[in-house]
Motif scaffolding. Structure first.
Motif, PDB file in Angstrom:
ATOM      1  N   UNK A   4       0.870  -1.175   0.000  1.00 31.22           N
ATOM      2  CA  UNK A   4       0.000   0.000   0.000  1.00 31.22           C
ATOM      3  C   UNK A   4       0.903   1.220   0.000  1.00 31.22           C
ATOM      4  N   UNK A  33      -9.428   1.753   3.258  1.00 27.07           N
ATOM      5  CA  UNK A  33      -9.790   2.555   4.424  1.00 27.07           C
ATOM      6  C   UNK A  33      -8.896   3.786   4.527  1.00 27.07           C
ATOM      7  N   UNK A  35      -7.720   6.488   7.605  1.00 25.88           N
ATOM      8  CA  UNK A  35      -7.697   6.799   9.030  1.00 25.88           C
ATOM      9  C   UNK A  35      -6.893   8.072   9.240  1.00 25.88           C
ATOM     10  N   UNK A  37      -4.502   9.876  12.492  1.00 25.83           N
ATOM     11  CA  UNK A  37      -3.909   9.665  13.802  1.00 25.83           C
ATOM     12  C   UNK A  37      -3.445  10.995  14.352  1.00 25.83           C
ATOM     13  N   UNK A  43      -5.555   5.214  15.745  1.00 30.60           N
ATOM     14  CA  UNK A  43      -6.132   5.663  14.485  1.00 30.60           C
ATOM     15  C   UNK A  43      -7.652   5.686  14.561  1.00 30.60           C
ATOM     16  N   UNK A  90      -3.469   7.690   7.382  1.00 28.69           N
ATOM     17  CA  UNK A  90      -3.063   6.354   6.951  1.00 28.69           C
ATOM     18  C   UNK A  90      -4.145   5.741   6.072  1.00 28.69           C
ATOM     19  N   UNK A 104      -1.371  -1.582   6.011  1.00 31.61           N
ATOM     20  CA  UNK A 104      -1.327  -0.127   6.085  1.00 31.61           C
ATOM     21  C   UNK A 104      -0.225   0.468   5.226  1.00 31.61           C
ATOM     22  N   UNK A 105      -0.514   1.662   4.692  1.00 31.04           N
ATOM     23  CA  UNK A 105       0.494   2.443   3.994  1.00 31.04           C
ATOM     24  C   UNK A 105       1.392   3.164   4.980  1.00 31.04           C
ATOM     25  N   UNK A 106       2.376   3.910   4.467  1.00 25.93           N
ATOM     26  CA  UNK A 106       3.380   4.555   5.322  1.00 25.93           C
ATOM     27  C   UNK A 106       2.894   5.835   5.989  1.00 25.93           C
TER      28      UNK A 106
ATOM     29  N   UNK B  35       0.006  -3.845  16.368  1.00 27.95           N
ATOM     30  CA  UNK B  35       0.941  -3.069  15.573  1.00 27.95           C
ATOM     31  C   UNK B  35       2.021  -2.474  16.473  1.00 27.95           C
ATOM     32  N   UNK B  41       7.109   6.633  12.560  1.00 29.49           N
ATOM     33  CA  UNK B  41       5.663   6.694  12.434  1.00 29.49           C
ATOM     34  C   UNK B  41       5.051   5.572  11.632  1.00 29.49           C
ATOM     35  N   UNK B  42       5.875   4.660  11.164  1.00 25.93           N
ATOM     36  CA  UNK B  42       5.383   3.565  10.327  1.00 25.93           C
ATOM     37  C   UNK B  42       4.677   2.532  11.196  1.00 25.93           C
ATOM     38  N   UNK B  43       3.540   2.033  10.725  1.00 22.11           N
ATOM     39  CA  UNK B  43       2.802   0.987  11.441  1.00 22.11           C
ATOM     40  C   UNK B  43       3.266  -0.372  10.936  1.00 22.11           C
ATOM     41  N   UNK B  45       2.734  -4.348  11.263  1.00 24.75           N
ATOM     42  CA  UNK B  45       1.843  -5.375  11.788  1.00 24.75           C
ATOM     43  C   UNK B  45       2.663  -6.459  12.468  1.00 24.75           C
ATOM     44  N   UNK B  86      -0.005  -0.749  19.439  1.00 25.06           N
ATOM     45  CA  UNK B  86      -1.455  -0.599  19.356  1.00 25.06           C
ATOM     46  C   UNK B  86      -2.116  -1.953  19.154  1.00 25.06           C
ATOM     47  N   UNK B 101      -9.065   1.163  17.236  1.00 30.23           N
ATOM     48  CA  UNK B 101      -7.740   1.222  17.828  1.00 30.23           C
ATOM     49  C   UNK B 101      -7.799   1.644  19.283  1.00 30.23           C
ATOM     50  N   UNK B 102      -6.951   0.998  20.094  1.00 30.46           N
ATOM     51  CA  UNK B 102      -6.703   1.499  21.426  1.00 30.46           C
ATOM     52  C   UNK B 102      -5.790   2.718  21.361  1.00 30.46           C
TER      53      UNK B 102
END
Lengths: 113, 111
Positions: A4, A33, A35, A37, A43, A90, A104-106, B35, B41-43, B45, B86, B101-102
């Protein structure tokens, strides 16, 4: 592996201006999607889509529109940007009927002055 | 109350220590993703679980839908484990049929 991508990665906009954030996925996933943050938070869902031509409102849709012109692309549009929309955005894609893994994307850092 | 509660909000560990993070849900959830958000800042998984337990290296996660919680256990913490973790469960239907999300657990690993 799922891919993504988002563009731009960083954007500075002026209050009242129009901003378009783009997302592309190469996974052939049906669902996409958007989102946002904010500092110190998880998110929150803005808009989502079940497929080309479909857009649905998430939890915080006010001030945003979305467009899904194709399976691969999903855009988030801020027609009249406001400073409260300064955030990190995101995009994600996922498949199945729900409850499946999302990729998810960056992220895109948007600052509205 | 909040649909997703993560504890603790912040955690400080020394290298080599073990610890666990917990995510409690106010309603029945169908699945959960964990996550790590790194300093850029990258998520990333870590896990997706629809039931049971999964392990990946020094990380282990459990999801108990009936008891409404999930855990993430970190073994032998390393500096690169620092970041915010998260959990994001997927609700079981209707307006809950989405990831929620928490607020995250901020982990600092020190040498």
């Amino acid at each position: 592996e799922a891919a993504v991508t988002q563009s731009p990665r960083n954007k500075v906009a002026v209050t009242g201006g129009k901003v378009t954030l783009s997302c592309n996925q190469t996974n052939n996933h049906n669902n996409m999607y958007w989102y946002r943050q904010d500092t110190g938070h998880g998110l929150r869902l803005i808009h989502y889509s079940y497929g080309a031509g479909s857009t649905e409102k998430g939890d915080i849709p006010d001030g945003y529109k979305a467009s899904r012109p194709s399976q691969e692309n999903f855009s988030l549009i801020l027609e009249l940007a406001t400073p409260s929309q300064t955030s990190v955005y995101f995009c994600a894609s996922g498949d199945g009927l729900g409850g499946r893994e999302q990729y998810f994307g960056p992220g895109t850092r948007l600052t509205v002055l | 109350g909040m649909p997703v509660e993560q504890n603790p909000p912040a955690l400080s560990l020394y290298e080599g220590a073990d610890s666990g993070l917990r995510c409690n849900f106010s309603t029945t959830m169908k699945s959960v993703q964990w996550f790590q958000q790194n300093h850029r800042g990258r998520l990333i998984t870590l896990f997706y679980l629809a039931q049971g337990t999964k392990e990946n290296g020094r990380l282990k996660s459990t999801f108990n839908s009936k008891e409404r919680y999930s855990t993430l256990h970190i073994k032998d913490a390393q500096l690169e484990d620092s970041g915010t973790y998260f959990c994001a469960p997927w609700g079981s239907g209707g307006s809950n049929a989405k990831l929620t999300f928490g607020k995250g657990t901020k982990l600092s690993v020190k040498s």
